[in-house]
Write a protein that holds these residues in place. Sequence first.
Motif, short mmCIF file in Angstrom:
data_model
loop_
_atom_site.label_atom_id
_atom_site.label_comp_id
_atom_site.label_asym_id
_atom_site.label_seq_id
_atom_site.Cartn_x
_atom_site.Cartn_y
_atom_site.Cartn_z
N HIS A 257 0.86 -1.18 0.00
CA HIS A 257 0.00 0.00 0.00
C HIS A 257 0.90 1.23 0.00
O HIS A 257 2.10 1.12 0.03
CB HIS A 257 -0.93 -0.05 1.19
N GLY A 258 0.32 2.37 -0.05
CA GLY A 258 1.10 3.60 0.00
C GLY A 258 1.71 3.96 -1.33
O GLY A 258 2.51 4.87 -1.43
N ALA A 259 1.38 3.23 -2.39
CA ALA A 259 1.87 3.61 -3.71
C ALA A 259 0.68 4.06 -4.55
O ALA A 259 0.23 3.37 -5.43
CB ALA A 259 2.57 2.43 -4.37
N ASP A 260 0.17 5.23 -4.22
CA ASP A 260 -0.98 5.75 -4.95
C ASP A 260 -0.57 6.13 -6.36
O ASP A 260 -1.32 6.03 -7.30
CB ASP A 260 -1.58 6.99 -4.26
N SER A 261 0.67 6.62 -6.46
CA SER A 261 1.15 7.02 -7.78
C SER A 261 1.67 5.81 -8.53
O SER A 261 1.89 4.75 -7.96
CB SER A 261 2.24 8.07 -7.63
N LYS A 262 1.86 5.98 -9.81
CA LYS A 262 2.45 4.93 -10.64
C LYS A 262 3.89 4.70 -10.19
O LYS A 262 4.59 5.62 -9.80
CB LYS A 262 2.44 5.37 -12.10
N THR A 263 4.32 3.44 -10.26
CA THR A 263 5.68 3.15 -9.82
C THR A 263 6.52 2.65 -10.98
O THR A 263 6.06 1.87 -11.82
CB THR A 263 5.70 2.08 -8.71
N ASP A 291 5.04 12.94 -10.40
CA ASP A 291 3.85 12.07 -10.35
C ASP A 291 4.17 10.58 -10.55
O ASP A 291 3.25 9.77 -10.67
CB ASP A 291 2.79 12.45 -11.40
N ARG A 293 6.56 7.36 -9.06
CA ARG A 293 7.47 6.97 -8.00
C ARG A 293 8.61 6.15 -8.61
O ARG A 293 8.37 5.08 -9.15
CB ARG A 293 6.70 6.09 -7.04
N GLU A 313 3.82 -5.44 -8.18
CA GLU A 313 3.04 -4.24 -7.86
C GLU A 313 3.40 -3.05 -8.73
O GLU A 313 2.74 -2.03 -8.69
CB GLU A 313 3.27 -3.84 -6.40
#
Lengths: 421, 95
Positions: A257-263, A291, A293, A313
């Motif tokens: 969790h905690g990866a709301d932005s694209k990684t 924007d 990660r 992920e």
Amino acid sequence: MLPSAVRPDCAVAVASGVHWIGALDPDLRSFDIILRTANGTSYNAYAVRGSAGVAIIDTVKASYAESFFRRLESVAGYDEITTIVLNHLEPDHSGALPELLRRAPAATLYVSHQARPMLKGLFDPAEFEHRIVAVGTGDTADLGDRQLEFINTPYLHWPDTQCTWLAATGTLFSGDFLGCHYCDPRLFNDAVGDFRFSFEYYYAHIMRPFRAHVREALDLIEPLPLRTIAPGHGPILRDDPRDYVRRYRALSAPSLHGADSKTLLVFYISAYGATRRMAEAVAAGAEQVGDVRVSLYDIEGSEPQPFVDLIEEADALLFGSPTINGDAVKPVWDLLSSLTMVDVKGKLGAAFGSYGWSGEAVPMIEDRLRRLKLRVPVAGVKARLEPTGDEFAACRELGRQTALHLLGRAEHRVVDMASLT
Amino acid sequence: MPKATVTFEDIGVTVTVPAGTRLIEISEKVGAGITYGCREGECCTCLTRIVSGHEHLAAPSILEDQVLKDNLAPRHHRLACQAQVLGGNIVVKPA
Ligand code: FES
Ligand SMILES: [Fe+2]
Ligand SMILES: [Fe+2]
């Protein structure tokens, strides 16, 4: 000797009018080449009796056909069989199917729509053509006082997989789904040894690459008033079957969790530091976009497994490798070959790296990424020995363009086929 | 030689191609998300949605039609490894 629910040539009662007629294979040590099976496996098949006929659900591996037929004969005559269901056509379940169709001439075979065209790999379709019905979710097979309902659950772990639900007893015949390779003659989850490891291992190796499909199947299965899950392998889950469904739900949920932005992940391995500096430029270029990660990893710093978890992920994967002896280096291939364990289809990919005189690593990695079903929209960057200023700029551009693609902000390009290599 | 354009919506690229080219060859070259397995029109892995311009593709063979039917492909879907571009403007994306 362990106490046993299974006696030679005898079926085992699972629910009212439902019997296990499968086979135990305690000596198997590896399954489909890729799976280790420390105490063997079982091929579970079932007979369901209704007022108007008997249904056989799945069969066994061909070498166990004879014991399957003897078990079947202990609860039903071949002329009583009106219905045969194959939840999955892999040979461990379909091994006795052609012979069963011959012995039970009145039976209709029910398979999923996706399985229908695959049947020709098992027998000459002309022989049984008029006895095959393709079914999907909501279709049923009538046994008189009870019905089998089909639930289409594809890609668990083949396109053809389905589940079959017997509402009369609350029994879900789930095929490979919710199964495991664990052979124990005590047969039921409340009686067998500790098979939690096998259950998780099976999920990780068979179901995990299809986790989006797992979630879709769970959406269909969770609302059912489940009393027993009768899978194609391993213990029959009659004690708290919902626990296993919950476990699949947890295992198939996004883990980070905690990866709301694209990684975007940049992996590299470097002999003299050139590919490493390229990787830093790629990461810096991606970072510019904002924007997104961006993370940078030295492949030499870890075993593949934690990276595989990360990759599952992530949204974009960039790989940097030097070319040594005309190839990318082994740790890169080790990582890339581990990616079949997770779903990477549709993620963005790219490659870069330095080389001495040939530079094959970059196109080879790009090819591999395409074969893994990633999109590779931005051409890779190669640099001979120490990268020049222009080559570093190309690396930054590779990172930037990949990040823009990730955000759907890449400029529309028009190119000529002839200009593409 | 007559030319055509194929636009891959998923990566925002339009490619000018000679007539006769198969979708999969183009997709591969530009790195679009159309994936393939057998490349022989059997596995249906390369199923592709033709967003527009389906009439600019050579009609499917009997075999392709059968595979599309077997796999319950919706309307205006083709196998990228089989579909040949004839001309005009075609827009596609992975199914
Ligand atoms: S790649 Fe198999 S049908 Fe096209
Ligand atoms: Fe299987
Ligand atoms: Fe299986």
